[in-house]
Design an enzyme around this catalytic site. Structure first.
Site, PDB file in Angstrom:
ATOM      1  CG  HIS A   1       4.295  -6.635  -1.910  1.00  0.00           C
ATOM      2  ND1 HIS A   1       3.042  -6.866  -2.427  1.00  0.00           N
ATOM      3  CD2 HIS A   1       4.815  -5.634  -2.658  1.00  0.00           C
ATOM      4  CE1 HIS A   1       2.819  -6.047  -3.446  1.00  0.00           C
ATOM      5  NE2 HIS A   1       3.882  -5.280  -3.591  1.00  0.00           N
TER       6      HIS A   1
ATOM      7  CG  ASP B   1       0.493  -8.466  -0.886  1.00  0.00           C
ATOM      8  OD1 ASP B   1       1.264  -8.094   0.014  1.00  0.00           O
ATOM      9  OD2 ASP B   1       0.628  -8.136  -2.079  1.00  0.00           O
TER      10      ASP B   1
ATOM     11  CB  SER C   1       2.430  -2.492  -4.526  1.00  0.00           C
ATOM     12  OG  SER C   1       2.579  -3.528  -5.456  1.00  0.00           O
TER      13      SER C   1
END
Length: 356
Positions: free
Chosen positions: A91, A122, A205
């Site tokens: 992402h 992911d 992230s």
């Protein structure tokens, strides 16, 4: 069976053994022998030795953690090898194929290109070009991670480069679901994640969750949101993809540009959530059966409504994904369905999740 998280989640990005003295790994001999610390605390005190351990781990690992910029935002990444391969979240990269990478304590950016992405877990790998003296991180055996382990989260939250937060491992083996993103329009179900109290914020992230041995145990990817109070952040509840998943997925992306062996169980069906008369999710409707797949072999049909897998009730497609994420390819399970008003139980030998 791993526990299930029962609160909505939001994407957080774009997010030693002691010696005989009892001091944690990383404590220097000079510090242990000093008569006092600069702040006046006693030499060798727990506070001082822990602080020195933190500083040593940060010094060792932070050069392996990078900032990744795309035209749509930024996130973090971890250097895997001297060839310039960097692991991050799917992402974070989204649909981009070109990136700018910046290293800790450096104002210089370097170009990078996409190697491969795997939204189902992911994870993605990019490769930086022209960066000198790459320092690969060490990936831990995440299966050995224990609740209570001290950890540091390193990344670039809110664009604040090379930031570090601390906490502990709060739980292991969590199965969590991500909301839809550019990389995964249908969302993603992540099995076996590590829950941590270390702060995970947008920009973290793809960064590093690190133990006190300076090993990366996971890649931060999610922060929980509270169902009360308008869905705001739930402090102290973040999640990281375990390093053993990275060890499985990243080499496939580097070698083939895609994941060819998912190691994730699947029924071999296309499904949709079915609601009851009150509009509440009541099961998973089968709208397509993969020819030659596990479901077809077991006798599942279009129009069946799956209500349980094993002893786990399923009311929605998210429930089904979460249950399957905790099962193994080749495992035989009972699948309970409603068919023409009658309940039936079919035995299914689970197949492997296809790469989409």
């Amino acid at each position: 069976m791993a526990g299930f998280l029962l609160v909505p989640l939001a994407i957080a990005g774009c997010t030693g053994d002691s010696g005989g003295s009892g001091a944690p790994a990383g404590t220097s001999a000079a510090a242990a022998e000093a008569s006092s610390s600069p702040d006046g605390s006693a030499a060798g005190s727990p506070a001082q030795t822990l602080q020195e351990s933190y500083q040593q781990v940060i010094s060792d690992v932070l050069p392996s953690v990078v900032e990744i910029r795309t035209t749509n935002g930024l996130g973090s990444g971890v250097v895997l090898d001297e060839d310039g391969n960097i692991v991050t979240n799917a992402h974070v990269v989204g649909t981009a194929t070109e990136f700018e990478v910046q290293f800790a304590n450096s104002a210089t950016s370097y170009p990078a290109t996409l190697v491969g992405t795997y939204p189902q877990n992911d994870l993605a790998v990019i490769r930086v070009e022209g960066a000198p003296e790459l320092q690969p991180a060490t990936l831990a055996d995440s299966d050995a991670v224990e609740v209570g382990t001290l950890v540091l989260a390193m990344g670039n939250p809110l664009g604040l480069s090379s930031s570090v937060s601390d906490g502990i491992v709060s739980a292991t083996g969590r199965t969590v679901s991500e909301p839809p993103s550019e990389a995964a329009p249908a969302g993603a179900t992540l099995p076996g994640t590590i829950q941590t109290s270390a702060a995970i914020n947008p920009g973290n992230s793809g960064g590093a969750l690190v133990n006190m041995q300076g090993e990366v145990i996971g890649i931060p990817t999610l922060a929980a949101t509270s169902p009360a109070g308008g869905g705001g952040a739930a402090p102290g509840i973040g999640f990281a993809i375990p390093s053993n998943t990275v060890k499985d997925v990243a080499p496939q992306l580097i070698e083939d540009g895609e994941v060819t062996d998912t190691n994730r169980a699947a029924l071999g069906v296309t499904v949709t959530t079915v609601a009851d008369s009150s509009g509440q999710p009541a099961g998973v409707g089968v709208v397509g059966v993969e020819p030659g797949g596990a479901a077809e072999a077991a006798g599942l049909r279009e129009g069946d409504v799956i209500t349980a897998v094993g002893d786990q009730r399923v009311s929605s497609t998210a429930d089904l994904s979460a249950v399957l994420a905790d099962l193994e390819v080749g495992q035989t399970v009972d699948v309970t369905v409603q068919r023409a008003g009658q309940e039936q139980t079919l035995q299914v030998e689970l197949g492997e999740l296809a790469v989409s």
